[in-house]
Motif scaffolding. Structure first.
Motif, short mmCIF file in Angstrom:
data_model
loop_
_atom_site.label_atom_id
_atom_site.label_comp_id
_atom_site.label_asym_id
_atom_site.label_seq_id
_atom_site.Cartn_x
_atom_site.Cartn_y
_atom_site.Cartn_z
N CYS A 118 11.87 10.58 22.32
CA CYS A 118 11.22 10.85 21.04
C CYS A 118 9.77 11.26 21.20
O CYS A 118 9.16 11.77 20.25
N LYS B 176 8.62 16.53 25.27
CA LYS B 176 9.36 17.79 25.19
C LYS B 176 9.28 18.46 26.56
O LYS B 176 8.34 18.23 27.32
N GLU C 297 12.37 22.40 19.28
CA GLU C 297 12.34 21.28 18.36
C GLU C 297 11.11 20.43 18.69
O GLU C 297 10.49 20.60 19.73
N TYR C 298 10.79 19.49 17.82
CA TYR C 298 9.60 18.65 18.01
C TYR C 298 9.66 17.85 19.31
O TYR C 298 8.68 17.76 20.03
N SER C 299 10.82 17.29 19.62
CA SER C 299 10.92 16.43 20.80
C SER C 299 12.25 16.63 21.51
O SER C 299 13.17 17.27 20.98
N ARG D 230 11.82 6.35 16.54
CA ARG D 230 11.34 7.73 16.64
C ARG D 230 9.82 7.83 16.80
O ARG D 230 9.24 8.88 16.62
N GLU E 159 19.79 15.84 19.55
CA GLU E 159 20.49 15.65 18.28
C GLU E 159 21.01 16.97 17.73
O GLU E 159 22.13 17.02 17.21
N ASP F 294 15.01 15.25 19.36
CA ASP F 294 15.45 16.19 18.32
C ASP F 294 16.33 17.29 18.89
O ASP F 294 17.31 17.69 18.25
N SER F 295 16.01 17.76 20.08
CA SER F 295 16.82 18.83 20.68
C SER F 295 18.21 18.33 21.06
O SER F 295 19.19 19.04 20.88
#
Length: 88
Positions: free
Chosen positions: A73, A76, A20-22, A39, A28, A25-26
């Motif tokens: 946010c 990663k 995922e982007y961040s 964000r 979530e 996000d992972s």
């Protein structure tokens, strides 16, 4: 490190990063209740404590973190990581 980074979150679960982007996000995607607001790295609402592992920035943050804090946010994982969501 080769392979998919593993993410361990205090009192919730351990799962594998699915690119995922961040980090936000992972978490979530795994339905982990993590606080957030902007964000974009402005408010610091999504800050977590990095207990172990390594992350890289995916976007610049304006919020200044202290010590072992990172913004979910804006980062990663690049290795297996263990993080702690503050209990505020």
């Amino acid at each position: 490190m080769s392979g998919i980074p593993r993410i361990k979150v205090n009192n919730f679960s351990t799962f594998y990063y699915q690119y995922e982007y961040s980090l936000l996000d992972s978490m979530e995607a795994q339905e982990i209740p993590v606080p957030y607001n902007c964000r974009g790295g402005y408010c610091g609402c999504c800050r977590v404590r990095l207990i172990d592992g390594e992350v890289e920035e995916v976007q610049d943050a304006l919020y200044d973190t202290v010590g072992d804090e990172i913004l979910a946010c804006c980062t990663k994982p690049v290795s297996h990581v263990e993080i702690e969501i503050p209990e505020d």
